[in-house]
Design an enzyme around this catalytic site. Structure first.
Site, PDB file in Angstrom:
ATOM      1  N   GLU A 134       6.783  -1.581   5.890  1.00  0.00           N
ATOM      2  CA  GLU A 134       6.770  -0.639   7.012  1.00  0.00           C
ATOM      3  C   GLU A 134       7.673  -1.104   8.147  1.00  0.00           C
ATOM      4  OE1 GLU A 134       2.410   0.843   7.643  1.00  0.00           O
ATOM      5  OE2 GLU A 134       2.358  -1.102   6.601  1.00  0.00           O
ATOM      6  N   GLU A 170      -4.585  -7.899   6.234  1.00  0.00           N
ATOM      7  CA  GLU A 170      -5.867  -7.313   5.857  1.00  0.00           C
ATOM      8  C   GLU A 170      -7.028  -8.151   6.393  1.00  0.00           C
ATOM      9  OE1 GLU A 170      -6.388  -6.052   1.824  1.00  0.00           O
ATOM     10  OE2 GLU A 170      -4.233  -5.924   1.418  1.00  0.00           O
ATOM     11  N   ASP A 216      -9.175  -4.740  -3.962  1.00  0.00           N
ATOM     12  CA  ASP A 216      -8.363  -4.440  -2.786  1.00  0.00           C
ATOM     13  C   ASP A 216      -8.357  -2.928  -2.553  1.00  0.00           C
ATOM     14  OD1 ASP A 216      -6.788  -5.262  -0.635  1.00  0.00           O
ATOM     15  OD2 ASP A 216      -4.943  -4.773  -1.697  1.00  0.00           O
ATOM     16  N   ARG A 259       7.183  -6.002  -4.013  1.00  0.00           N
ATOM     17  CA  ARG A 259       7.419  -4.556  -3.943  1.00  0.00           C
ATOM     18  C   ARG A 259       8.312  -4.050  -5.077  1.00  0.00           C
ATOM     19  NH1 ARG A 259       3.322  -2.958  -0.676  1.00  0.00           N
ATOM     20  NH2 ARG A 259       3.391  -4.003   1.351  1.00  0.00           N
ATOM     21  N   ASP A 272      -2.706 -10.138   1.338  1.00  0.00           N
ATOM     22  CA  ASP A 272      -2.555  -9.786  -0.073  1.00  0.00           C
ATOM     23  C   ASP A 272      -1.066  -9.619  -0.362  1.00  0.00           C
ATOM     24  OD1 ASP A 272      -3.792  -9.281  -2.571  1.00  0.00           O
ATOM     25  OD2 ASP A 272      -3.335  -7.162  -2.334  1.00  0.00           O
ATOM     26  N   GLN A 304       6.403  -4.023  -8.285  1.00  0.00           N
ATOM     27  CA  GLN A 304       5.432  -2.926  -8.214  1.00  0.00           C
ATOM     28  C   GLN A 304       6.097  -1.584  -8.507  1.00  0.00           C
ATOM     29  OE1 GLN A 304       3.168  -2.940  -4.589  1.00  0.00           O
ATOM     30  NE2 GLN A 304       2.212  -0.965  -4.977  1.00  0.00           N
ATOM     31  N   THR A 329      -3.233 -14.331  -3.234  1.00  0.00           N
ATOM     32  CA  THR A 329      -3.903 -13.752  -2.071  1.00  0.00           C
ATOM     33  C   THR A 329      -4.377 -14.913  -1.212  1.00  0.00           C
ATOM     34  OG1 THR A 329      -4.649 -11.816  -3.318  1.00  0.00           O
ATOM     35  CG2 THR A 329      -5.800 -12.293  -1.256  1.00  0.00           C
ATOM     36  N   LYS A 364       0.745  -7.710  -7.782  1.00  0.00           N
ATOM     37  CA  LYS A 364      -0.303  -8.037  -6.811  1.00  0.00           C
ATOM     38  C   LYS A 364      -1.247  -9.123  -7.310  1.00  0.00           C
ATOM     39  CE  LYS A 364      -1.234  -5.486  -3.661  1.00  0.00           C
ATOM     40  NZ  LYS A 364      -0.951  -5.560  -2.217  1.00  0.00           N
ATOM     41  N   GLU A 408       0.774  -8.513   3.457  1.00  0.00           N
ATOM     42  CA  GLU A 408      -0.057  -7.380   3.851  1.00  0.00           C
ATOM     43  C   GLU A 408      -1.179  -7.897   4.737  1.00  0.00           C
ATOM     44  OE1 GLU A 408      -1.395  -5.165   0.451  1.00  0.00           O
ATOM     45  OE2 GLU A 408       0.560  -4.220   0.155  1.00  0.00           O
ATOM     46  N   HIS A 446      -1.335   3.188   7.613  1.00  0.00           N
ATOM     47  CA  HIS A 446      -0.534   2.542   6.569  1.00  0.00           C
ATOM     48  C   HIS A 446      -0.276   3.498   5.411  1.00  0.00           C
ATOM     49  CE1 HIS A 446       0.901  -0.429   3.698  1.00  0.00           C
ATOM     50  NE2 HIS A 446      -0.073  -0.098   2.862  1.00  0.00           N
TER      51      HIS A 446
END
Length: 680
Positions: A396, A228, A150, A265, A261, A268, A285, A281, A226, A157
């Site tokens: 975000e 992607e 990834d 948070r 993905d 993490q 996915t 993570k 996320e 971003h």
């Protein structure tokens, strides 16, 4: 815009010209199977996977088209690229000109004005190869993914996240504009659209402002998506130690999928220093099922949102003279338990919003000499635009949880809740037709209570196994040995050949030749009864149907062929010619000049003498005690032992005639497979 003779989806807006995401300008590739309720006229069995493309809402089995030789114009295509394959890896591994040639063949076969009418004129083939894209079709991962990486390549971003955590003046790390930043993900948890997954658990920082106070264990509270794009790597792998050039990397990109993905948070936050994300993570996915080929996106090639890379200019290996991405609109919407039917779009972004494009990501990945294999998956990193409605993550959208994100029905979110379904869409539109990706959809379930020590049990597809046979039948004994070798539970149904039970109408309705053995079992996926006769066919079936159990055939190609050769000395060259009914008829027709016993002895001696010779030759180079020189019985022993018993039954002096086979037979006589399967 070219259109197809295949009818457009029901409810299309312009009377047959709207093929939705899957127009002739697309021709994506995927893998499907059929639900057991399918009423299709095809003979394809349920849950058997097939390589496919799609036009409108018609899924097309590429294996059937290959079987009908419709890809003959793609002269470099490897045989059996699609036929019998359960993933697209063999196709993906071929060079780019092959991908282009196959796609061109499909367009000419499917277009109204196509140059190849063979498929349009072949109704039986259409009936065998075409399926409606509805709930009778199950989509699977299109390729076997060996590696997943990834990246972190959207400047918008990366800037947003940097401002949140380091402030506006230090938003981008010093290396970010010099190379595509990435980390290695977990290929084993990549799932195809339509699945659900449990909210992950992990270590959560006790004091958000002070990591030195340690952590607690619990469910993730800040679960995020996320947005992607996934790059599917194709072509022959580059040798270890040899990096790709940028142009080579471009030719290695087979196509693209939508990718979500998922990110934990709060997990993490505590774990990412100093090596980056790990368990936050690795849990899930999601990708879309259809790979959109690179050729289909060429009409949408466009400048990136950055426009250029001039401050700084990338190093030569990364500097792309045709620096660009694709003008593909990307959307994220959410369904909630309160509003399960009307997804609310919370993000509208674009594939152009990448600073490092996909070719640059791939060439950088290989620059150390890392081998990139066909089927490898590269995530682009979250693709965010410059406006809040284009931000590609809840991190975000809620600006690190400081504001609520409206979902259009009075509900709001800062991060995702159990029961939420996140749907990613993507499409490009032009005068040539729409090129869409379908969707990447997944639903969040509550955290599981399952402990790490619990291991799911394997569920067998084939159950309720019954073996119809006769006690003295050597062919039946072979199958009993195989079933014992594989520890497959089975029920024995006795068919007394002396009483001609094999000739009853009931048995003949199941086995028209009236021979033994016959295997019967239930296919739990189709709910159909499977019946097979002939011992070699039955054992072949057991090898394929129970691949996780002990295998009787060697894995080496030469040894496997040699084992089949040895088996056929018994199965074709000996056993049929010593059949008692056949020999009795021969004795009668010869008016006693040929007797049952003498002919049986002659045939068996000839066959076992030949087997003695080839086994001796094989064991000269292999030191194990069994026929193939192995340290465990193989398929050869399964056939040899019952045949040697036949030799004894007919009065042959086996000790002097076949001393090596007798020695092997003595070894087998104490082996559990043979002990348990023997009938006195």
């Amino acid at each position: 815009m070219r259109t197809s003779w295949i009818p457009a989806p029901t409810g299309s807006n312009n009377g047959g010209g709207d093929y939705g995401d899957f127009s002739l300008a697309n021709i994506p590739f995927g893998v499907f199977s059929l639900q057991s309720s399918s009423s299709s006229s095809s003979s394809s069995s349920s849950q058997q996977r097939h390589c496919a493309t799609i036009v409108g809402d018609t899924v097309i089995d590429l294996g059937m088209l290959e079987e009908a030789s419709l890809f003959d114009a793609a002269t470099s295509l490897t045989p059996n690229t699609f036929r019998g394959q359960t993933t697209l890896n063999i196709f993906i591994a071929q060079p780019k000109p092959v991908w282009t040639a196959v796609r061109r063949c499909l367009v000419e076969l499917l277009a109204n004005d196509g140059s190849d009418p063979r498929l349009q004129q072949n109704q039986p083939l259409q009936q065998a190869a075409f399926y409606p894209y509805d709930n009778t079709v199950t989509m699977h991962l299109p390729m076997e993914i060996q590696e997943y990486t990834d990246f972190y390549s959207s400047r918008e971003h990366a800037t947003n996240v940097g401002i949140m955590f380091r402030g506006k003046d230090n938003a981008l790390q010093p290396n970010w504009l010099h190379l595509p930043v990435g980390y290695h993900g977990r290929a084993s948890t990549v799932q195809v659209s339509g699945h659900s997954f449990h909210r992950p658990r992990g270590q959560l920082q006790t004091n958000p402002a002070d990591a030195s106070q340690g952590s607690t264990f619990g469910p993730c509270r800040l679960l995020d998506f996320e947005l992607e794009i996934g790059t599917v790597v194709g072509g022959p792998p580059n040798p270890l130690g040899r990096a790709m050039t940028l142009e080579q990397a471009k030719d290695r990109i087979f196509g693209f999928v939508l990718l979500n993905d998922w990110s934990a948070r709060d997990i993490q936050k505590f774990e990412y220093v100093p090596l980056g994300p790990f368990t936050s993570k690795n849990f899930c996915t999601t990708i879309s099922p259809w790979i959109v080929p690179t050729d289909a996106l060429e009409p949408f090639r466009a400048a990136t949102s950055a426009g250029s890379q001039s401050d700084p200019v990338p190093l030569p290996y990364l500097n792309d003279p045709s620096y660009s991405s694709y003008d593909v609109d990307l959307f994220v919407s959410i369904l909630t338990q309160q509003n399960p039917t009307q997804p609310h779009v919370i993000c509208k972004s674009n594939f152009r919003n990448l600073y490092w494009n996909c070719a640059q990501q791939l060439v950088h990945h290989s620059i150390t000499g890392c081998t990139m294999n066909p089927g490898d998956l590269l995530g682009s990193g979250t693709i965010s635009g410059s406006t809040p409605d284009s931000f590609g993550s809840m991190l975000e959208q809620s600006w690190k949880g400081t504001k609520e994100v409206p979902l259009g029905n009075g509900e709001t979110r800062k991060f995702l809740r159990d029961g939420d379904t996140v749907i990613v869409h993507g499409k490009g539109s032009s005068d040539l037709g729409r090129v869409g990706f379908g969707e990447a959809r997944a639903t969040i379930l509550p955290p599981t209570e399952q402990s790490a020590g619990q291991v799911p049990t394997t569920t067998e597809r084939f159950t309720n196994v019954k073996l119809y046979g006769f006690g003295r039948s050597s062919s039946t004994w072979r199958v009993r040995i195989a079933l014992e070798a594989k520890s497959i539970p089975y029920e024995t149904v006795s068919i007394d050949l002396d009483q001609a039970e094999n000739q009853t109408p009931e048995y003949l309705s199941k086995n028209p030749l009236g021979q033994v053995p016959m295997l019967e079992c239930l296919d739990s996926e189709t709910q159909q009864t499977v019946r097979l006769s002939q011992s070699t066919a039955i054992i072949d079936f057991l090898e394929d149907a129970f691949p996780h159990r002990w295998r009787l055939f060697p894995s080496d190609a030469v040894d496997k062929a040699m084992a089949k050769q040895f088996v056929e000395i018994v199965n074709s060259g000996t056993q049929p010619l010593q059949n008692r009914n056949y020999l009795a008829r021969l004795e009668k027709l010869s008016e006693g000049k040929i007797t049952v016993t003498e002919e049986a002895q002659r045939v068996i001696e000839r066959g076992l003498s030949a087997l003695e010779v080839v086994v001796k030759q094989k064991k000269a180079s292999q030191k194990g005690p069994y026929c193939m020189g192995t340290f465990c019985p193989t398929i050869v022993d399964v056939f040899m032992v019952p045949q040697l018993a036949n030799a004894r039954r007919y009065g042959l002096s086996v000790d002097s005639l076949f001393p090596l086979l007798v020695k092997i037979d003595q070894t087998c006589s104490t082996h559990p497979w043979f002990v348990k399967s023997k009938v006195d």
